[in-house]
Design a protein around this motif. Structure first.
Motif, PDB file in Angstrom:
ATOM      1  N   PHE A  72       0.854  -1.181   0.000  1.00 32.05           N
ATOM      2  CA  PHE A  72       0.000   0.000   0.000  1.00 32.05           C
ATOM      3  C   PHE A  72       0.892   1.233   0.000  1.00 32.05           C
ATOM      4  O   PHE A  72       1.852   1.314   0.766  1.00 32.05           O
ATOM      5  N   ALA A  73       0.552   2.219  -0.850  1.00 32.00           N
ATOM      6  CA  ALA A  73       1.297   3.481  -0.881  1.00 32.00           C
ATOM      7  C   ALA A  73       0.414   4.584  -1.425  1.00 32.00           C
ATOM      8  O   ALA A  73      -0.521   4.337  -2.195  1.00 32.00           O
ATOM      9  N   THR A  78       4.589  11.653  -1.501  1.00 40.39           N
ATOM     10  CA  THR A  78       3.914  11.743  -0.207  1.00 40.39           C
ATOM     11  C   THR A  78       4.601  10.846   0.815  1.00 40.39           C
ATOM     12  O   THR A  78       5.449  10.017   0.485  1.00 40.39           O
ATOM     13  N   ARG A  79       4.204  11.007   2.082  1.00 44.58           N
ATOM     14  CA  ARG A  79       4.680  10.127   3.150  1.00 44.58           C
ATOM     15  C   ARG A  79       3.599   9.121   3.538  1.00 44.58           C
ATOM     16  O   ARG A  79       3.544   8.672   4.676  1.00 44.58           O
ATOM     17  N   VAL A  80       2.785   8.740   2.583  1.00 47.10           N
ATOM     18  CA  VAL A  80       1.687   7.806   2.822  1.00 47.10           C
ATOM     19  C   VAL A  80       2.096   6.428   2.330  1.00 47.10           C
ATOM     20  O   VAL A  80       2.451   6.267   1.161  1.00 47.10           O
ATOM     21  N   GLY A  81       2.058   5.444   3.223  1.00 41.32           N
ATOM     22  CA  GLY A  81       2.389   4.086   2.807  1.00 41.32           C
ATOM     23  C   GLY A  81       2.665   3.195   3.998  1.00 41.32           C
ATOM     24  O   GLY A  81       2.870   3.654   5.123  1.00 41.32           O
ATOM     25  N   VAL A 128       3.045  -6.318  10.082  1.00 41.11           N
ATOM     26  CA  VAL A 128       3.135  -4.863  10.078  1.00 41.11           C
ATOM     27  C   VAL A 128       1.808  -4.272   9.619  1.00 41.11           C
ATOM     28  O   VAL A 128       1.258  -4.695   8.598  1.00 41.11           O
ATOM     29  N   GLY A 129       1.293  -3.289  10.352  1.00 41.85           N
ATOM     30  CA  GLY A 129       0.054  -2.639   9.974  1.00 41.85           C
ATOM     31  C   GLY A 129       0.095  -2.107   8.557  1.00 41.85           C
ATOM     32  O   GLY A 129       1.052  -1.434   8.165  1.00 41.85           O
ATOM     33  N   THR A 130      -0.949  -2.382   7.777  1.00 40.94           N
ATOM     34  CA  THR A 130      -0.951  -1.987   6.367  1.00 40.94           C
ATOM     35  C   THR A 130      -1.046  -0.474   6.187  1.00 40.94           C
ATOM     36  O   THR A 130      -0.520   0.066   5.221  1.00 40.94           O
ATOM     37  N   GLU A 131      -1.773   0.201   7.077  1.00 42.66           N
ATOM     38  CA  GLU A 131      -2.032   1.642   7.032  1.00 42.66           C
ATOM     39  C   GLU A 131      -2.942   2.052   5.878  1.00 42.66           C
ATOM     40  O   GLU A 131      -3.132   3.247   5.639  1.00 42.66           O
ATOM     41  N   ALA A 136      -2.718   5.669  11.410  1.00 42.15           N
ATOM     42  CA  ALA A 136      -2.400   5.250  12.775  1.00 42.15           C
ATOM     43  C   ALA A 136      -2.252   3.735  12.895  1.00 42.15           C
ATOM     44  O   ALA A 136      -1.768   3.239  13.912  1.00 42.15           O
ATOM     45  N   HIS A 137      -2.642   2.999  11.876  1.00 41.04           N
ATOM     46  CA  HIS A 137      -2.582   1.536  11.912  1.00 41.04           C
ATOM     47  C   HIS A 137      -1.176   1.062  11.543  1.00 41.04           C
ATOM     48  O   HIS A 137      -0.973   0.353  10.559  1.00 41.04           O
TER      49      HIS A 137
END
Length: 247
Positions: A72-73, A78-81, A128-131, A136-137
């Motif tokens: 997931f990204a 971005t800093r999302v992933g 590891v939480g997928t987020e 926060a996951h």
């Protein structure tokens, strides 16, 4: 015990319906994240090769061969992933589609491995939480981390929970002493969910922790080399079997 929902004996070829053979590919580039491995009679041999690139130049010297059960990204830049495990500039460099190949919120994992004895290597397995639902996951069940220099007639490993950016859980890691040579095949298991995580090695409880992530997680299995290249190559560890149950 009921039959597993998913399993792999690592006899090859790589199961594309279960594994992504890149380490957190969104934070780097494909030639740096790609795993090195081969299939042998006893399972999959994860390798660190002499010419293998650092995962990121910013983390050098650090090389890794990894399998993970999804990706997931967010958008480029971005800093999302998944697994924002560093605060020093991780940004998406390779846009990566969301793939939830196996992402249980609770369940059981059984994993049989043989660790590396190279003093610069570490074999590890994490949930590891997928987020992908919430940033926060991010919590992690660290099933084990085994440093090559800690493998001998007995072996010291690390095991427990890492909170990362999840304020709902607390980091609780501990050293565990294994009364055997972990370079030989041995089996780890973890049952997690309903605010409890129980980690076992060879059917002996090594950690019993009154907390657990309560959101989807990816399983990650990885061989790291930390430090400047030295010694004989390839550096290797073995994956013999995996079984997973979703609850």
């Amino acid at each position: 015990m009921q039959q597993p929902d998913i399993e792999d004996d690592f006899s090859g070829p790589l199961r594309a319906d279960l594994w992504v053979d890149h380490y957190l590919p969104h934070w780097t580039t494909p030639e740096r994240s790609a795993a090195r491995y081969s299939f042998q009679t006893e399972g999959m041999q994860l390798r660190i090769d002499l010419e293998q690139l650092n995962w990121r130049d910013e983390d050098a010297p650090l090389r890794v061969s990894n399998l993970q059960t999804g990706t997931f990204a967010g958008d480029l830049g971005t800093r999302v992933g998944t697994h924002r495990h560093r605060e020093d500039g991780l940004v998406v460099r390779s846009p990566t589609p969301t793939r939830l190949l196996w992402a249980p919120t609770a369940g059981r994992v059984e994993l049989t491995v043989s660790a590396s004895v190279d003093p610069q290597c570490m074999l590890a397995a994490w949930l590891v939480g997928t987020e992908h639902l919430d940033a926060a996951h991010s919590g992690e069940v660290c099933i084990f981390e085994i440093d090559g220099h800690a493998v001998g007639a007995s072996t010291l490993a690390r095991s427990g929970i890492k909170a990362h950016t999840d304020s709902a859980i607390e980091t609780d890691m501990a050293d565990v002493c294994l009364p055997f040579d972990a370079s030989k095949p041995h089996t780890w298991s973890v049952d997690w969910g309903e605010n409890r995580t129980v980690i076992c090695c060879e059917n002996i409880v090594v950690r019993d922790i009154p907390q657990a992530p309560n959101y989807p997680t990816f399983l990650m299995i990885d061989l790291f080399e930390i430090g400047q290249p030295s010694g004989a190559y390839p550096k290797t560890a073995m994956l013999h079997s995996f079984r997973g149950w979703t609850r």
